[in-house]
Design a protein around this motif. Structure first.
Motif, PDB file in Angstrom:
ATOM      1  N   TYR B 141       0.842  -1.210   0.000  1.00  0.00           N
ATOM      2  CA  TYR B 141       0.000   0.000   0.000  1.00  0.00           C
ATOM      3  C   TYR B 141       0.870   1.250   0.000  1.00  0.00           C
ATOM      4  N   GLN B 142       2.135   1.073  -0.378  1.00  0.00           N
ATOM      5  CA  GLN B 142       3.064   2.182  -0.586  1.00  0.00           C
ATOM      6  C   GLN B 142       3.245   3.047   0.658  1.00  0.00           C
ATOM      7  N   ALA B 143       3.371   2.345   1.804  1.00  0.00           N
ATOM      8  CA  ALA B 143       3.577   3.043   3.079  1.00  0.00           C
ATOM      9  C   ALA B 143       4.990   3.612   3.161  1.00  0.00           C
ATOM     10  N   ARG B 144       5.163   4.632   4.008  1.00  0.00           N
ATOM     11  CA  ARG B 144       6.479   5.042   4.484  1.00  0.00           C
ATOM     12  C   ARG B 144       6.535   4.751   5.977  1.00  0.00           C
ATOM     13  N   TYR B 145       7.735   4.678   6.503  1.00  0.00           N
ATOM     14  CA  TYR B 145       7.869   4.166   7.867  1.00  0.00           C
ATOM     15  C   TYR B 145       8.558   5.134   8.810  1.00  0.00           C
ATOM     16  N   LEU B 146       8.062   5.153  10.038  1.00  0.00           N
ATOM     17  CA  LEU B 146       8.749   5.790  11.148  1.00  0.00           C
ATOM     18  C   LEU B 146       9.269   4.663  12.028  1.00  0.00           C
ATOM     19  N   SER B 147      10.570   4.472  12.059  1.00  0.00           N
ATOM     20  CA  SER B 147      11.144   3.404  12.878  1.00  0.00           C
ATOM     21  C   SER B 147      11.296   3.882  14.307  1.00  0.00           C
ATOM     22  N   VAL B 148      10.796   3.083  15.224  1.00  0.00           N
ATOM     23  CA  VAL B 148      10.872   3.448  16.638  1.00  0.00           C
ATOM     24  C   VAL B 148      11.850   2.502  17.335  1.00  0.00           C
ATOM     25  N   ALA B 149      12.803   3.079  18.046  1.00  0.00           N
ATOM     26  CA  ALA B 149      13.869   2.280  18.669  1.00  0.00           C
ATOM     27  C   ALA B 149      13.314   1.337  19.734  1.00  0.00           C
ATOM     28  N   GLY B 154      11.816  -4.110  24.700  1.00  0.00           N
ATOM     29  CA  GLY B 154      10.808  -3.734  23.701  1.00  0.00           C
ATOM     30  C   GLY B 154      10.830  -2.257  23.350  1.00  0.00           C
ATOM     31  N   MET B 155       9.742  -1.805  22.727  1.00  0.00           N
ATOM     32  CA  MET B 155       9.676  -0.424  22.230  1.00  0.00           C
ATOM     33  C   MET B 155       9.885   0.579  23.363  1.00  0.00           C
ATOM     34  N   LEU B 156      10.667   1.615  23.072  1.00  0.00           N
ATOM     35  CA  LEU B 156      10.930   2.673  24.047  1.00  0.00           C
ATOM     36  C   LEU B 156       9.830   3.729  23.954  1.00  0.00           C
ATOM     37  N   PRO B 157       9.031   3.889  25.023  1.00  0.00           N
ATOM     38  CA  PRO B 157       7.950   4.882  24.981  1.00  0.00           C
ATOM     39  C   PRO B 157       8.453   6.277  24.600  1.00  0.00           C
TER      40      PRO B 157
END
Lengths: 405, 405
Positions: B141-149, B154-157
């Protein structure tokens, strides 16, 4: 049909997603007092339930780990092989398993083809009327439509040629149901078949042939699929287990000699659902492996549906007032009925009060331009039920026609 | 990965469709001499094949016509009910069957969510690294991404908050795998869970929680899903039968209290494949209906995978040279291994020559920014095979590290 309003939260394509009248109606047609001519449902009493149980035990014993594990996206080799052989026999062309991908029902095939070919605003050429599930699938990719006229012998080659010659831009593909079309039950005349292939070839437009009903002929005549003809432009063939054995398995296939298209379909399917149910694939492959039993099964379906077609045609001839026209299809599951001056959506509202339902024709028109048609399914009800249902329907027609005249 | 060039014949999105390394590798890992740490495959020897055969017979006898017929898009009521109860128990929130749709594997859930939310160029926030099947679904769907560290918990709030605060526009949703993440096996720390829900709520960004591995914990601790917390913004929960019983059925589910989203999902699924295999749904529903047997089954999976995790961690500790780091996950099917200064795609080329394979980490990074990681699956091979495979892999690591230094 209900259209849900789009908010900024959702993608633009969601504005085009509509509930299929048929799918919505499935929810009410479960009630035993309702006689349904609505769904495209096979006769459940012909499902080989006992044999499927036995086969499931065999599959679990012999191939259990494979049938429950993740599998390759293309489909299990034995089933691709069977499809290739089946299609080779039907078409006279030589197909191998490499030309085949197994999909999760033919609806998924249509969705993946839409995903592959359609950018927003792209055109699709299709019959007028055409299969509403296809319109629904392509709508989700924001397609626009070129409606091509049909008569009692299917799509008019001249109309297709005219549409393509005047199209700007050309459609991304032509979608056609040549055999016992959904919704009209019409059969594409033999001499139109090559003509349509040649027109698509001349304009280099891919041709998607949806051949769900081919095996359900009532007069013993096999009709060659369009993919029987060689063409320099792609022909993409769609077939399904739903009408040969059981739709609940969600097993269908796409075949094409164009491996660029097939490779992209595999990628699209990977992202869409990894692969079709392995259990369903093994069960169906094992079922069709017994050739004689499978042929007997198809023949019993043909025989049953033929009788039901006869029952419906007789009842329509007996019960319907003037101004009602309908056809007598040589196969498939549907006939098409037109009622002069009546919006069949209004008729449905009335008919459902006397517990008989059908699909109003408007959903099969890409531009929703005609409202006086309806699709009647004859495969899902016994002959007596058909007679009663048509009687009720005719009563509703007389009531509404009297009221509107 | 191979990228197929786009021609004008195809939709623009096809330029983003890539073959998953994992799916491609499934084709070679069938060879018996290959030890595969690549796929996310359950242990096939734990599949309850005999019981599934018996259940199929029962289903055919008692519900055969329904299990082979077309069904409603939402899924069969008894399975939606079971999912609602299962999720109610896990979350402490009250779910009803109306909050649930059955999908054809969780990959389809991701695809439908992409279809629902993403216009070309829209952003998705996800973990870095994240599940490659999700990236593949959203890519279409031709997304772009925001990578979260992420770190070992797990994911850092803070990283999520920072990403959302600086995003323009905001992502259409946040995608997260909180329990035994694919690919890292990491568990989102308890105190980060509500924090992440609150951040999404503050920015009014939908949260997609992919909870495929929740039941596969090795230490007896149940971790509450993110959907356990009330939020004014949508939380969309994805669960699957693939890791509880068998992936070959292609049965999974999406649950959400947001019925606007759920209604649209139903429409999207109608157009995509009508419904999940009825046979698979009835078989799974019947299987989980025997609560005690189902719990015993899950416990035997946990026990087996725990031993295999131990075998892999011991072998890695024993065999791997300096510069190799890895974790010891508390559940799931994967651990994550990093090799200082080595491109794991090169390592795979070498390792596969000695018949051991894994998934190079680069595919799990939306921006393909890191090449020194790899995902190792420990659920699909017995303990002895794991020891041999890691020995071979360590040999390849020493060879390639020696060559590059």
């Amino acid at each position: 049909m209900t259209t849900l309003a789009r908010s900024a939260r959702f993608a633009e394509r969601t504005a085009r997603m509509r509930a299929s009248t048929i799918r919505e109606m499935l929810k009410v047609t479960g009630r035993p007092e309702v006689i349904s001519f609505a769904g495209g449902l096979p006769a459940p009493e012909l499902f080989p339930t006992q044999r499927i149980g036995e086969i499931a035990v065999e599959v679990m014993r012999e191939r259990g780990a494979a049938a429950l594990q993740y599998s390759v996206t293309e489909g299990i080799p034995e089933l691709r092989e069977w499809v290739a052989n089946w299609l080779t026999k039907r078409s006279g062309q030589s197909f191998s398993r490499e030309d085949v991908i197994i999909v999760s029902g033919s609806q998924q095939g249509l969705d993946l083809l839409g995903k592959l070919f359609l950018d927003p605003g792209d055109h699709v050429a299709l019959e007028c009327p055409s299969y509403l599930g296809a319109i629904q699938a392509f709508d989700a990719y924001q397609a626009r439509y070129l409606s091509v006229a049909i008569d009692e012998h299917g799509m008019l080659p001249d109309a297709l040629e005219h549409a393509l010659a005047h199209a700007n831009p050309l459609p991304k593909f032509v979608y056609i149901v040549p055999n016992f079309q959904n919704p009209t039950g019409r059969l594409l005349a033999h001499d139109r078949r090559e003509a349509i292939v040649r027109i698509c070839e001349r304009f280099d437009v891919p041709l998607i042939e949806d051949d769900a009903y081919a095996a359900l002929h009532f007069d013993g005549i096999e009709h060659p699929p369009l993919i029987s003809w060689n063409s320099s432009s792609p022909i993409i063939y769609s077939g399904t287990a739903s009408k040969l054995m059981a739709p609940g398995l969600r097993v269908a296939w796409i075949a094409t000699k164009d491996h660029d298209i097939l490779d992209k379909l595999v990628l699209a399917k990977q992202g869409a659902d990894l692969h079709a149910s392995s259990l369903s694939q093994y069960v169906f492959a094992q079922y069709v492996n017994d050739d004689a039993a499978f042929i007997r099964h198809i023949e019993s379906i043909r025989e049953t549906y033929r009788k039901r077609r006869d029952a419906m045609v007789s009842a329509l001839a007996r019960e319907m007032p003037e101004g009602v026209t309908f056809n007598r299809p040589d196969g498939g599951m549907f006939l098409w009925c037109e009622i002069e001056g009546v919006d069949t959506a209004d008729l449905l509202a009335l008919a459902s009060q006397s517990n008989v339902v059908f699909v109003p024709g408007v959903s099969f028109f890409a531009h929703r331009e005609r409202t006086d048609g309806m699709r009647l399914n004859f495969s899902n009800s016994g002959e007596e039920k058909i007679a009663v249902g048509i009687e009720r329907l005719a009563h509703a027609v007389r009531t509404i026609a009297g009221a509107t005249r």
